[in-house]
Scaffold this active site. Sequence first.
Site, short mmCIF file in Angstrom:
data_model
loop_
_atom_site.label_atom_id
_atom_site.label_comp_id
_atom_site.label_asym_id
_atom_site.label_seq_id
_atom_site.Cartn_x
_atom_site.Cartn_y
_atom_site.Cartn_z
N PHE A 384 41.77 45.71 31.14
CA PHE A 384 42.35 45.29 29.86
C PHE A 384 43.85 45.18 30.02
CE2 PHE A 384 38.77 47.25 27.07
CZ PHE A 384 37.92 46.26 27.51
N GLU A 385 44.39 44.07 29.58
CA GLU A 385 45.83 43.83 29.64
C GLU A 385 46.33 43.39 28.27
OE1 GLU A 385 46.70 41.11 32.81
OE2 GLU A 385 45.48 42.19 34.27
N GLY A 386 47.60 43.07 28.19
CA GLY A 386 48.16 42.53 26.96
C GLY A 386 47.94 43.43 25.77
N HIS A 387 47.29 42.90 24.74
CA HIS A 387 47.17 43.60 23.46
C HIS A 387 45.81 44.23 23.24
CE1 HIS A 387 51.05 42.14 21.84
NE2 HIS A 387 50.83 41.14 22.64
N GLN A 474 48.32 48.45 38.45
CA GLN A 474 48.96 47.25 38.98
C GLN A 474 50.46 47.51 39.15
OE1 GLN A 474 47.96 43.68 36.70
NE2 GLN A 474 46.07 44.67 35.99
#
Length: 599
Positions: A384-387, A474
Amino acid sequence: MDRTRLPAALAAAALAISGLVATAASAGAADTELARNGGFETGLDGWSCTAGSGAVVNSPVHGGSSALKATPAGSDNAKCSQTVTVKPNSDYTLSAWVQGSYVYLGASGTGTSDVSTWTASAPSWQKLSTTFRTGASTTSVTIYTHGWYGTPAYGADDLSLLGPGGDPVQTPAAPTGLTAGSPGSSSVPLSWSPVSGATGYNVYRGGTKVHSVSGTSATATGLAPSTSYSFQVTATNSAGESPKSAAVSATTTSGGNPGTGLPAHALVGYLHASFANGSGYTRMADVPDSWDIINLAFGEPTSVTSGEIRFSFCPASECPNVESLADFKAAIKAKQAAGKKVLISIGGANGQVQLSTTAARDTFVSSVSKIIDEYGLDGLDIDFEGHSLSLNTGDTDFRSPTSPVIVNLISAVKTLKAKYGSDFVLTMAPETFFVQLGYQYYGSGPWGGQDPRAGAYLPVIHALRDDLTLLHVQDYNSGSIMGLDNQYHSMGGADFHIAMTDMLLTGFPVAGDTTRVFPALRPEQVAIGLPASTQAGNGHTAPAEVNKALDCLTKKVSCGSYQTHGSWPSLRGLMTWSVNWDRYNQWEFSKNFDAYPWS
């Protein structure tokens, strides 16, 4: 004027003046020195300095043989403080001799108006002084001195707090109500009832102190699976430490080493299975044996909030050399027969998922299960990335999340783990923003403009640490991040990966709060995430620098400017984005991994 009465008047005046003098003298006599070790002659005894910023030096000094030298670094202003017992409705004078640029002296918790004074420049010793009056119910205040961000070290000496002393502090009673929660394979949560007059608590395991906290809960970590432990707690304040509480015992569970099917040192890579880009399409059967975990990128949501995840095999129109679906599934089975793990990775840059309802959580579980079953996969990678974790802004303690997005994600993953059993492989690939940046910022609050979602993965990692096979943050596309040395480290060099990984293997206070320490992960749970080529992401690291990072973390050599808090020979390995980009770059990343001398 009646001259006959003048001597009597003078006598009366003299008596009045003497009474005033006597009153003033008695008031002055009531004032005592309340600052403990204000001359720093016994080291830092009585003082607490943020981020280890304070030290005692023998030169320069104002009086005696010692003084404080405190050094601001990064976002730390080198604040040194102590809490002093005082009387309500009383007047106090605070003073100190200081040297340096931008030095502050103050008192907080006065119950009236907190005070501070400062100097912008004191090339030689300069006295700072201020006064305050305590409130009607104030029994303690905190006195402090600090510098300013990015300025050189400052000096302080002969710090004094004069005024009426408070009632003697009594040693607190032993805590009661000590309870052990549900144990994991390597941790046991503990809680107890508050103790009147306590300012902190010590946790003992088998008679040895293992934690000091300010609240009434703690998590004992670093435990062995299937092992019984005994715990006790004491209460502390400035008068001392209470007797130990009654002991409570707990036995850890047996599942303490998920992912035992992996080799001691593993290589993880993402395979572009649902799309093509400039790196080209790589068939599953053509992935070299170097790769121990292959993450299929990506399972993506049908909408942000539905919870439904779908995996679409790359169409021939987009990937001209794509194998048939049957050959793809057969290649997965062949990889598994060779001891490799193949997972479905959920998320990616375009895969925002917010499980804000229990219905979305249940849909997530059923749709991910369908993908795993259809392709015969070994587990799940959460990317899961971003928002995706954006509703975390209301949480302030990673140990007790309340945000539905976080709570439902944890519940969903635990359900999948329970469904597939101990062989289920669970990995995570968060960005540094959502993990290491929690060292500076976490939860809601006045963060000076910093996004309060920083560190939002911490409650997820913590809640799933006993189920987690591998965390590979990351270490790219992030910009500079502060390490445990309170210095910023830039992407692309060994120091960055050393500092970021050291935080995971050492543990760290979140948002600078030492009562909320994120516990260390086991080294076999940790891999370093890097881009496979300059085209794959910002922060590409040359093979020689990758090797320096591994040397430092596993052997404590080639450490450069950052000194680790230990060495971890069982560090699991490396992750990269991606298999496809490594192929594009003539397999430089995986070949370097294969050649690295781990022992």
